[in-house]
Design a protein around this motif. Structure first.
Motif, PDB file in Angstrom:
ATOM      1  N   PRO A   1     -33.628 -25.950  20.770  1.00  0.00           N
ATOM      2  CA  PRO A   1     -33.794 -25.585  19.766  1.00  0.00           C
ATOM      3  C   PRO A   1     -34.306 -26.264  18.698  1.00  0.00           C
ATOM      4  N   PHE A   2     -34.619 -27.542  19.665  1.00  0.00           N
ATOM      5  CA  PHE A   2     -35.557 -28.024  17.987  1.00  0.00           C
ATOM      6  C   PHE A   2     -36.053 -27.185  17.532  1.00  0.00           C
ATOM      7  N   THR A   3     -36.929 -27.793  15.998  1.00  0.00           N
ATOM      8  CA  THR A   3     -37.790 -27.296  14.977  1.00  0.00           C
ATOM      9  C   THR A   3     -39.498 -28.341  15.855  1.00  0.00           C
ATOM     10  N   ASP A   4     -40.806 -27.995  15.348  1.00  0.00           N
ATOM     11  CA  ASP A   4     -41.498 -29.060  16.023  1.00  0.00           C
ATOM     12  C   ASP A   4     -41.001 -30.501  15.139  1.00  0.00           C
ATOM     13  N   ASP A   5     -40.337 -30.238  13.752  1.00  0.00           N
ATOM     14  CA  ASP A   5     -41.123 -32.232  13.167  1.00  0.00           C
ATOM     15  C   ASP A   5     -39.796 -32.769  14.569  1.00  0.00           C
TER      16      ASP A   5
ATOM     17  N   VAL B   1     -39.548 -29.661  28.613  1.00  0.00           N
ATOM     18  CA  VAL B   1     -40.529 -28.251  29.625  1.00  0.00           C
ATOM     19  C   VAL B   1     -39.256 -27.116  29.133  1.00  0.00           C
ATOM     20  N   TYR B   2     -40.448 -25.846  28.399  1.00  0.00           N
ATOM     21  CA  TYR B   2     -40.236 -25.003  28.101  1.00  0.00           C
ATOM     22  C   TYR B   2     -40.197 -23.284  29.260  1.00  0.00           C
TER      23      TYR B   2
ATOM     24  N   ASP C   1     -45.421 -19.876  19.230  1.00  0.00           N
ATOM     25  CA  ASP C   1     -44.710 -19.234  19.965  1.00  0.00           C
ATOM     26  C   ASP C   1     -43.523 -20.297  20.057  1.00  0.00           C
ATOM     27  N   LEU C   2     -43.812 -22.029  20.455  1.00  0.00           N
ATOM     28  CA  LEU C   2     -43.041 -23.156  20.981  1.00  0.00           C
ATOM     29  C   LEU C   2     -42.304 -23.786  18.992  1.00  0.00           C
ATOM     30  N   GLY C   3     -43.181 -22.558  17.642  1.00  0.00           N
ATOM     31  CA  GLY C   3     -43.088 -23.029  16.530  1.00  0.00           C
ATOM     32  C   GLY C   3     -43.536 -24.634  15.980  1.00  0.00           C
TER      33      GLY C   3
END
Ligand SMILES: [Fe+2]
Length: 306
Positions: free
Chosen positions: A10-14, A27-28, A93-95
């Motif tokens: 559940p991470f942010t991009d940062d 892996v998503y 989609d992946l932030g």
């Protein structure tokens, strides 16, 4: 160090970038945007090999003919406007922040089985870091299998080398000279040997234990461009097709954040190749300048896919 593979975190991009720069893998699960990207790629692949099954076409075709088909298919994929549209949808989609995230053109890769074609247009990669090829330490690589993969046609990671340098000949690699000399349609003609001086390790490496991630089609593997990786020798009986592309974050590039340089000595930079997600603008010149070393006049500063 530990070697962590984050699965749908559940991470942010940062937070994600910080972990990637520390050598961790992500892996998503497949999601509608990445599945649509794969379906688009499969459409082009099907059309290129029709009436043959693309996974087994290598067993039916003369290798020169096979390379010729790939030599048309791969540029068609790179240049298709829908490829960039799908890529941007996946990143969104992946932030990834569309204002701060820049990407290079998406590539299609293939790995043929049983040593059928391992040079030129379907190069079987020896262990390397993309940072031996003039990628900046903040580059991230995104990799998506288009069809089901198995352990014997996947990609391998050698994470112990993230913090351990390896002797290599990247010092002889200049990105701009490379763009001039070793890119273009002639690469599809290398079906038996590959004369390109690709940077490689110059000392023995311990490639085991290695990590092979085997997620379903449309899943997304993310790793640092400084991560040591290689093509698994494909013994699966079928050709593997995958999509990959690379990104940078502008703030990280500006502040020189990214993976630490343990052993890369190449010259030039790929910084001019990345396009902003919002409007395809290039990286601002003052940021490119931080990575440039005055060798741009040696060749083509920007990669223009053939
Ligand atoms: Fe690579």
């Amino acid at each position: 160090m530990n070697h962590t593979v984050y699965y749908d975190p559940p991470f942010t991009d940062d937070e994600r970038r910080a972990q990637l720069y520390a050598g961790q893998l992500f892996v998503y699960s497949p999601r509608p945007s990445s599945l649509a990207f794969c379906e688009f790629a499969r459409g082009l692949i099907r059309e290129a090999f029709a009436p043959l099954d693309p996974l087994t076409a290598q067993h039916e075709l003369d290798v020169a003919r096979y390379a010729e088909i790939l030599g048309k298919l791969k540029p068609a994929f790179i240049h298709h406007p829908d490829a960039k549209r799908h890529l941007r949808a996946v990143l969104g989609d992946l932030g990834c922040d569309p204002e701060k995230t820049y990407f290079d053109v998406p590539r299609m890769r293939s790995s043929t089985s049983n040593g059928y074609l391992t040079t030129g247009i379907a190069y079987a990669w020896h262990p390397h870091r993309d940072t031996w090829y003039s990628a900046p330490g903040c580059q991230l690589n995104w990799w998506i299998p288009i069809y089901p993969i198995t352990s014997d046609n996947a990609m391998a990671f050698h994470p112990r080398y993230f913090t351990q340098g390896v002797k290599n000949d990247s010092a002889g690699y200049n990105y701009y000279e490379w763009n001039n000399t070793h890119r273009g349609g002639h690469v599809a003609g290398y079906t038996k040997e590959d004369p390109r001086p690709l940077p490689r390790p110059t000392e023995p490496m311990e490639l085991d234990p290695q990590i092979r991630l085997v997620p379903p089609p449309g899943a997304i593997i993310v790793f640092s461009g400084a991560q040591m990786h290689s093509s698994v020798p494909n013994t699966s009986g079928v050709t593997r097709y995958s999509i990959d592309f690379r990104t940078i974050n502008l703030d990280d590039a500006r502040d020189r954040r990214g993976a630490a340089n343990v052993d890369w000595h190449c010259t030039g930079t790929t910084m001019r190749d990345y396009l902003r997600m919002t409007d395809l603008a290039p990286v601002p010149e003052e940021v490119v300048g931080l990575y440039d070393d005055g060798t741009a006049q040696r060749g083509k500063a920007v990669y223009q896919p053939g």
